[in-house]
Every structure is written in structure tokens, then in C-alpha cells.
Design a protein around this motif. Structure first.
Motif, PDB file in Angstrom:
ATOM      1  N   ILE A 114     -20.027  -6.429   6.727  1.00  0.00           N
ATOM      2  CA  ILE A 114     -19.766  -7.166   5.492  1.00  0.00           C
ATOM      3  C   ILE A 114     -19.086  -6.266   4.465  1.00  0.00           C
ATOM      4  O   ILE A 114     -18.138  -6.687   3.786  1.00  0.00           O
ATOM      5  CB  ILE A 114     -21.074  -7.767   4.942  1.00  0.00           C
ATOM      6  N   ALA A 115     -19.526  -5.022   4.353  1.00  0.00           N
ATOM      7  CA  ALA A 115     -18.898  -4.093   3.408  1.00  0.00           C
ATOM      8  C   ALA A 115     -17.432  -3.864   3.765  1.00  0.00           C
ATOM      9  O   ALA A 115     -16.561  -3.845   2.881  1.00  0.00           O
ATOM     10  CB  ALA A 115     -19.655  -2.765   3.393  1.00  0.00           C
ATOM     11  N   HIS A 116     -17.130  -3.711   5.050  1.00  0.00           N
ATOM     12  CA  HIS A 116     -15.742  -3.523   5.466  1.00  0.00           C
ATOM     13  C   HIS A 116     -14.898  -4.765   5.182  1.00  0.00           C
ATOM     14  O   HIS A 116     -13.742  -4.664   4.771  1.00  0.00           O
ATOM     15  CB  HIS A 116     -15.663  -3.142   6.944  1.00  0.00           C
ATOM     16  N   PHE A 117     -15.466  -5.953   5.400  1.00  0.00           N
ATOM     17  CA  PHE A 117     -14.717  -7.176   5.110  1.00  0.00           C
ATOM     18  C   PHE A 117     -14.452  -7.334   3.617  1.00  0.00           C
ATOM     19  O   PHE A 117     -13.382  -7.800   3.218  1.00  0.00           O
ATOM     20  CB  PHE A 117     -15.439  -8.407   5.661  1.00  0.00           C
ATOM     21  N   ILE A 118     -15.405  -6.953   2.785  1.00  0.00           N
ATOM     22  CA  ILE A 118     -15.198  -7.025   1.337  1.00  0.00           C
ATOM     23  C   ILE A 118     -14.055  -6.103   0.914  1.00  0.00           C
ATOM     24  O   ILE A 118     -13.173  -6.491   0.145  1.00  0.00           O
ATOM     25  CB  ILE A 118     -16.505  -6.697   0.582  1.00  0.00           C
ATOM     26  N   ILE A 119     -14.041  -4.885   1.439  1.00  0.00           N
ATOM     27  CA  ILE A 119     -12.959  -3.945   1.120  1.00  0.00           C
ATOM     28  C   ILE A 119     -11.622  -4.473   1.634  1.00  0.00           C
ATOM     29  O   ILE A 119     -10.601  -4.395   0.942  1.00  0.00           O
ATOM     30  CB  ILE A 119     -13.274  -2.555   1.706  1.00  0.00           C
ATOM     31  N   LEU A 120     -11.608  -5.068   2.820  1.00  0.00           N
ATOM     32  CA  LEU A 120     -10.384  -5.630   3.374  1.00  0.00           C
ATOM     33  C   LEU A 120      -9.868  -6.793   2.537  1.00  0.00           C
ATOM     34  O   LEU A 120      -8.664  -6.899   2.283  1.00  0.00           O
ATOM     35  CB  LEU A 120     -10.628  -6.082   4.818  1.00  0.00           C
ATOM     36  N   ILE A 121     -10.756  -7.651   2.073  1.00  0.00           N
ATOM     37  CA  ILE A 121     -10.354  -8.784   1.236  1.00  0.00           C
ATOM     38  C   ILE A 121      -9.774  -8.296  -0.083  1.00  0.00           C
ATOM     39  O   ILE A 121      -8.746  -8.805  -0.552  1.00  0.00           O
ATOM     40  CB  ILE A 121     -11.551  -9.739   1.022  1.00  0.00           C
ATOM     41  N   ILE A 122     -10.399  -7.299  -0.698  1.00  0.00           N
ATOM     42  CA  ILE A 122      -9.878  -6.739  -1.953  1.00  0.00           C
ATOM     43  C   ILE A 122      -8.487  -6.146  -1.723  1.00  0.00           C
ATOM     44  O   ILE A 122      -7.567  -6.350  -2.521  1.00  0.00           O
ATOM     45  CB  ILE A 122     -10.847  -5.687  -2.523  1.00  0.00           C
ATOM     46  N   TYR A 123      -8.311  -5.437  -0.626  1.00  0.00           N
ATOM     47  CA  TYR A 123      -7.011  -4.844  -0.293  1.00  0.00           C
ATOM     48  C   TYR A 123      -5.946  -5.920  -0.107  1.00  0.00           C
ATOM     49  O   TYR A 123      -4.838  -5.825  -0.646  1.00  0.00           O
ATOM     50  CB  TYR A 123      -7.156  -3.993   0.968  1.00  0.00           C
TER      51      TYR A 123
ATOM     52  N   ASP B 149      -1.248  -9.274  -2.261  1.00  0.00           N
ATOM     53  CA  ASP B 149      -0.657 -10.566  -2.628  1.00  0.00           C
ATOM     54  C   ASP B 149       0.124 -10.498  -3.937  1.00  0.00           C
ATOM     55  O   ASP B 149       1.028 -11.300  -4.162  1.00  0.00           O
ATOM     56  CB  ASP B 149      -1.747 -11.646  -2.754  1.00  0.00           C
ATOM     57  N   PHE B 150      -0.216  -9.562  -4.807  1.00  0.00           N
ATOM     58  CA  PHE B 150       0.494  -9.428  -6.072  1.00  0.00           C
ATOM     59  C   PHE B 150       1.892  -8.828  -5.891  1.00  0.00           C
ATOM     60  O   PHE B 150       2.717  -8.896  -6.796  1.00  0.00           O
ATOM     61  CB  PHE B 150      -0.302  -8.563  -7.054  1.00  0.00           C
ATOM     62  N   PHE B 151       2.167  -8.236  -4.727  1.00  0.00           N
ATOM     63  CA  PHE B 151       3.452  -7.603  -4.443  1.00  0.00           C
ATOM     64  C   PHE B 151       3.983  -8.131  -3.114  1.00  0.00           C
ATOM     65  O   PHE B 151       3.827  -7.488  -2.074  1.00  0.00           O
ATOM     66  CB  PHE B 151       3.302  -6.076  -4.369  1.00  0.00           C
ATOM     67  N   PRO B 152       4.630  -9.299  -3.114  1.00  0.00           N
ATOM     68  CA  PRO B 152       5.090  -9.875  -1.844  1.00  0.00           C
ATOM     69  C   PRO B 152       6.176  -9.018  -1.187  1.00  0.00           C
ATOM     70  O   PRO B 152       6.984  -8.388  -1.849  1.00  0.00           O
ATOM     71  CB  PRO B 152       5.641 -11.248  -2.250  1.00  0.00           C
ATOM     72  N   ASN B 153       6.161  -9.006   0.126  1.00  0.00           N
ATOM     73  CA  ASN B 153       7.132  -8.292   0.962  1.00  0.00           C
ATOM     74  C   ASN B 153       7.154  -6.779   0.711  1.00  0.00           C
ATOM     75  O   ASN B 153       8.187  -6.140   0.865  1.00  0.00           O
ATOM     76  CB  ASN B 153       8.539  -8.864   0.793  1.00  0.00           C
ATOM     77  N   GLN B 154       6.032  -6.202   0.292  1.00  0.00           N
ATOM     78  CA  GLN B 154       5.924  -4.758   0.114  1.00  0.00           C
ATOM     79  C   GLN B 154       4.625  -4.280   0.747  1.00  0.00           C
ATOM     80  O   GLN B 154       3.648  -5.017   0.826  1.00  0.00           O
ATOM     81  CB  GLN B 154       5.935  -4.371  -1.364  1.00  0.00           C
ATOM     82  N   ASN B 155       4.642  -3.030   1.177  1.00  0.00           N
ATOM     83  CA  ASN B 155       3.414  -2.435   1.671  1.00  0.00           C
ATOM     84  C   ASN B 155       2.856  -1.488   0.608  1.00  0.00           C
ATOM     85  O   ASN B 155       3.449  -1.302  -0.456  1.00  0.00           O
ATOM     86  CB  ASN B 155       3.643  -1.711   3.008  1.00  0.00           C
TER      87      ASN B 155
END
Length: 90
Positions: free
Chosen positions: A23-32, A37-43
Motif C-alpha cells: 500500500i505504501a508503494h502504491f501511494i508513492i506511485l500514485i503521487i508520482y 500529469d501536470f507535465f504532459p509528454n515529459q518525463n
């Protein structure tokens, strides 16, 4: 945590510490992913390079690189410990 510590940490219900980690890893992944999403087409690297330059991006990306290096070492150790527990136990 390593498999023997997970087994030793609980008397029953060994799945609880494992699920907390998942669950902790999924929370970090969702935040990432929400941040990306705020920067489309960029890494992440291009976001840092355009936003704060090479020095700042190195400052922020060095801990991530260190994390992945340590994660690789921990994964190898955990797999070796699982092999010892399951295959080499008497």
C-alpha cells in the motif's frame, strides 16, 4: 523488510506487514503519476532540466538513483533469503 523479519514480526497474519508495504508503494506511485500529469509528454528528467537546470536536477535525481541502487541490493538479498528459507531448509 526481509522475509525472516516479516515472519518474526508477527505471530499470525504475516500478510499484514506485506500489505502495508504494498500500500505504501502504491501511494508513492500514485503521487508520482499525479505529478507527471501536470507535465504532459515529459518525463521526470526533462521536467527537472527545464525547471531548475542541471545542478538542481542532479540534486533531486541523485537520491532517486541511490534509492534504485539500494533497492536492487535489497531485492537480491531478499530473493537469496527466500531461496534459503524455502529450498535449503532442513
Amino acid at each position: 523488510m526481509y522475509p525472516t523479519e516479516i515472519i518474526a514480526s508477527t505471530g499470525e497474519g504475516h500478510w499484514i506487514p506485506i500489505m502495508i508495504g504494498v500500500i505504501a508503494h502504491f501511494i508513492i506511485l500514485i503521487i508520482y503519476l499525479k505529478g507527471l500529469d501536470f507535465f504532459p509528454n515529459q518525463n521526470l528528467i526533462s521536467i527537472y532540466l527545464h525547471g531548475i537546470g542541471k545542478g538542481g536536477s542532479a540534486l533531486f535525481l541523485l537520491p532517486a538513483a541511490l534509492y534504485f541502487f539500494i533497492l536492487t541490493i535489497i531485492t537480491i538479498r531478499a530473493n537469496a533469503e527466500i531461496i534459503n528459507i524455502i529450498l535449503l531448509s532442513k
